[in-house]
Design a protein around this motif. Sequence first.
Motif, short mmCIF file in Angstrom:
data_model
loop_
_atom_site.label_atom_id
_atom_site.label_comp_id
_atom_site.label_asym_id
_atom_site.label_seq_id
_atom_site.Cartn_x
_atom_site.Cartn_y
_atom_site.Cartn_z
N TYR A 101 0.86 -1.19 0.00
CA TYR A 101 0.00 0.00 0.00
C TYR A 101 0.89 1.23 0.00
O TYR A 101 1.54 1.54 1.00
N THR A 102 0.97 1.90 -1.14
CA THR A 102 1.74 3.14 -1.25
C THR A 102 0.76 4.31 -1.37
O THR A 102 -0.32 4.18 -1.93
N TYR A 103 1.17 5.43 -0.84
CA TYR A 103 0.38 6.65 -0.99
C TYR A 103 1.32 7.86 -0.94
O TYR A 103 2.47 7.74 -0.51
N THR A 104 0.84 8.99 -1.40
CA THR A 104 1.65 10.20 -1.45
C THR A 104 1.25 11.16 -0.34
O THR A 104 0.08 11.43 -0.13
N MET A 105 2.26 11.68 0.35
CA MET A 105 2.05 12.68 1.39
C MET A 105 3.10 13.76 1.24
O MET A 105 4.30 13.49 1.30
N HIS A 106 2.67 14.99 1.02
CA HIS A 106 3.59 16.12 0.85
C HIS A 106 4.62 15.82 -0.24
O HIS A 106 5.82 16.05 -0.04
N THR A 107 4.20 15.28 -1.33
CA THR A 107 5.03 14.92 -2.51
C THR A 107 5.88 13.67 -2.29
O THR A 107 6.54 13.21 -3.21
N HIS A 108 5.88 13.13 -1.08
CA HIS A 108 6.68 11.93 -0.79
C HIS A 108 5.81 10.68 -0.89
O HIS A 108 4.67 10.66 -0.44
N CYS A 109 6.38 9.62 -1.45
CA CYS A 109 5.70 8.34 -1.50
C CYS A 109 6.04 7.57 -0.23
O CYS A 109 7.21 7.47 0.14
N LEU A 110 5.03 7.05 0.45
CA LEU A 110 5.23 6.24 1.65
C LEU A 110 4.75 4.82 1.38
O LEU A 110 3.83 4.61 0.59
N ILE A 111 5.38 3.86 2.04
CA ILE A 111 5.06 2.46 1.78
C ILE A 111 4.59 1.74 3.04
O ILE A 111 5.14 1.92 4.13
N ASN A 112 3.52 0.96 2.87
CA ASN A 112 2.90 0.22 3.97
C ASN A 112 2.71 -1.24 3.59
O ASN A 112 2.56 -1.58 2.41
N VAL A 113 2.65 -2.08 4.61
CA VAL A 113 2.33 -3.49 4.45
C VAL A 113 0.87 -3.69 4.87
O VAL A 113 0.53 -3.44 6.03
#
Length: 205
Positions: free
Chosen positions: A87-99
């Motif tokens: 599960y990836t999403y964008t926050m403040h132009t940054h991509c974050l990754i989750n399991v």
Amino acid sequence: MNDYGAGVGTLYKIEPLNKGFFQQPTIELAQSLLGCLLVKETRDGVSAGYIVETEAYKGPDDRAAHSYGNRRTKRTEVMFGKAGVVYTYTMHTHCLINVVSAGINEPEAVLIRALEPYAGIELMKQRRPIDKMKNLTNGPGKLTKAMGITMEDYGLKFFERPLFISEGYTPEDIARGPRIGIPNTGEAREYPWRFWVKGNEFVSR
């Protein structure tokens, strides 16, 4: 671990964890992921780092979770599926990754907050130039940029290549405390659902 001279060639012998590993309660998974190796294969090469910091998000009843109140959108859709999915999403132009964790229609996830670089270090530095080694992957947005992880990885499986999690080491000491950067979430701000390898220099803070 601090094995910054690890040969990338050895990574091709590393196998993804079995999908059964991800089928454990979210809080337990957040701790079990510590010490595991996150690996990303790209056209440019392979990079990897040990997971040293995570945060658990417990879905519908967790005001800090994207799926709070069973909120189901195009972004959160993958959270309603099987455990072990990216599960990836964008926050403040940054991509974050989750399991993605928990069961079907139980939209929970674990955010990977920091890594200790293991292999493919020069490639990671090309993607994210730094002045100090400890700043390379000591944050959720930093590690994705260094590893070449993007929104295109959304929906991949962590138990299959090219973006996967494999066995690493068992941390001697795990610390826990409140999650970071979740204002306006009421009592959820205080939940001690952030976990990290105590004493590791790559922990975000």
